[in-house]
Design a protein around this motif. Structure first.
Motif, PDB file in Angstrom:
ATOM      1  N   HIS A  49      13.766  51.380  49.740  1.00 24.21           N
ATOM      2  CA  HIS A  49      14.581  52.528  50.151  1.00 24.21           C
ATOM      3  C   HIS A  49      14.847  52.387  51.644  1.00 24.21           C
ATOM      4  O   HIS A  49      14.491  51.365  52.242  1.00 24.21           O
ATOM      5  CB  HIS A  49      13.910  53.856  49.784  1.00 24.21           C
ATOM      6  N   TYR A  50      15.450  53.405  52.241  1.00 22.78           N
ATOM      7  CA  TYR A  50      16.020  53.230  53.581  1.00 22.78           C
ATOM      8  C   TYR A  50      15.110  53.644  54.731  1.00 22.78           C
ATOM      9  O   TYR A  50      15.456  53.426  55.895  1.00 22.78           O
ATOM     10  CB  TYR A  50      17.332  54.008  53.696  1.00 22.78           C
ATOM     11  N   THR A  53      21.031  52.921  48.606  1.00 20.56           N
ATOM     12  CA  THR A  53      20.280  52.796  49.859  1.00 20.56           C
ATOM     13  C   THR A  53      21.209  52.389  51.000  1.00 20.56           C
ATOM     14  O   THR A  53      21.114  52.922  52.120  1.00 20.56           O
ATOM     15  CB  THR A  53      19.122  51.802  49.689  1.00 20.56           C
ATOM     16  N   GLY A  97      18.131  56.274  46.465  1.00 17.66           N
ATOM     17  CA  GLY A  97      18.358  54.835  46.360  1.00 17.66           C
ATOM     18  C   GLY A  97      17.173  54.027  45.891  1.00 17.66           C
ATOM     19  O   GLY A  97      17.190  52.792  45.978  1.00 17.66           O
TER      20      GLY A  97
END
Length: 318
Positions: free
Chosen positions: A80-81, A103, A168
């Motif tokens: 993920h981010y 993401t 994401g």
């Protein structure tokens, strides 16, 4: 009343690192509830799953990898981010940085704000933050739903099995070895951070992970889970926390109570069962605030900024 400092600002203790082999191809780099990194060693290349928070911190992961293989690190996967997961990527000098397209959208939309927010919240987790290169960590490959890579004869599946920790979320699945790298969709003896979560979706997403029937699992935080029973406990513990928190917040919202009251009720309800989990006091204000928004009809998480962090903390803990 004086303002209570961010819980994480009092968190100065260096954690003991473990580097655990889970299968012929899978290792877990864990540190007593600090963010984990997964490693896959294929026939011809290495994949790193989540990078640590800075290139300086990533060097210790690289050192451990080099103790078990001299194969090139070709792939970095971002589950993920969040900055604490991605800002160490440059240290590995990978051929490709891979993330879900969701993401990538989040990096575009809120990567800069998230970076500033996380570094401000968690100073210890960004050791040698000056080693982070300017700008954001950008994927070179993105996918939707599923991507399969072959590291020689080793099949590696990158899967989006639903929203939870973020929209994401990506897991990495080794079907031959029955090993799953879950990112922060699953935690073990560590409090799920849910400031960017989808509470309504997360329990079903965990069921989708369980349907793979993993025999071993590397969570986002906490020890590697090395038996089917431990895997079940990790999945169930995360599901119970997310579900109980959201049920408490929904009840407060339905009764028309303000955020501050809902926060106090929820933290009192959850502390007896979960209060000893790592970063409980840090996560709860963010988790309850997001749950309050979602219960009130705000489907997508609002962007956290350093300024919003401070205002929220002052309102709930000041």
């Amino acid at each position: 009343m004086s303002q209570k400092a961010f819980a994480s600002h009092a968190d100065l203790e260096v954690k003991q690192v473990s580097f655990t082999q889970l299968s012929p191809h899978a290792w877990a780099y864990t540190a007593e509830g600090d963010p984990n990194t997964g490693i896959v060693v294929g026939d011809d290349a290495v994949m790193v799953i989540d990078t640590q928070a800075t290139p300086a911190m990533a060097q210790d992961v690289i050192r451990r990898i080099r103790e078990v293989t001299d194969k090139p690190i070709k792939y970095v996967v971002l589950t993920h981010y969040h900055a604490v997961r991605v800002l160490g990527a440059s240290a590995y000098k990978p051929e490709h940085v891979i993330a879900s397209h969701d993401t990538l959208d989040l990096i575009r939309e809120r990567g800069e704000q998230d970076k500033a927010s996380e570094i401000g919240r968690f100073p210890r987790l960004f050791n040698n933050v000056e080693s982070v290169p300017p700008g954001l960590t950008w994927p070179t490959l993105s996918f939707t739903g599923k991507m399969t890579l072959w590291l020689g004869k080793l099949e590696v599946q990158l899967l989006q099995l639903g929203r939870g920790h973020t929209k994401g979320d990506t897991v990495v699945w080794l079907p031959q070895d029955k090993v799953l790298f879950s990112g922060d969709l699953v935690e073990f003896d560590a409090t799920p951070y849910a400031g960017d979560a989808y509470f309504s979706d997360w329990p079903q997403t965990l069921q989708n992970l369980a349907a793979l029937k993993p025999e071993k699992l590397v969570p986002g935080r906490g020890a590697a889970l090395q038996t089917s029973e431990q895997v079940r406990a990790g999945l169930e513990g995360t599901r119970a926390f997310v579900s109980e928190l959201y049920a408490s917040v929904k009840a407060g919202v339905a009764a028309g109570r303000e955020l501050n009251a809902v926060y106090r009720e929820t933290i009192d309800a959850l502390r007896p069962k979960y209060g000893k989990w790592v970063i409980f006091d840090h996560c709860m204000p963010f988790d309850v605030t997001r749950a309050f928004d979602e219960a009130g009809g705000l489907r997508d998480p609002r962007i956290w900024t350093a300024e919003r962090d401070v205002a929220m903390w002052k309102a709930l803990e000041g």
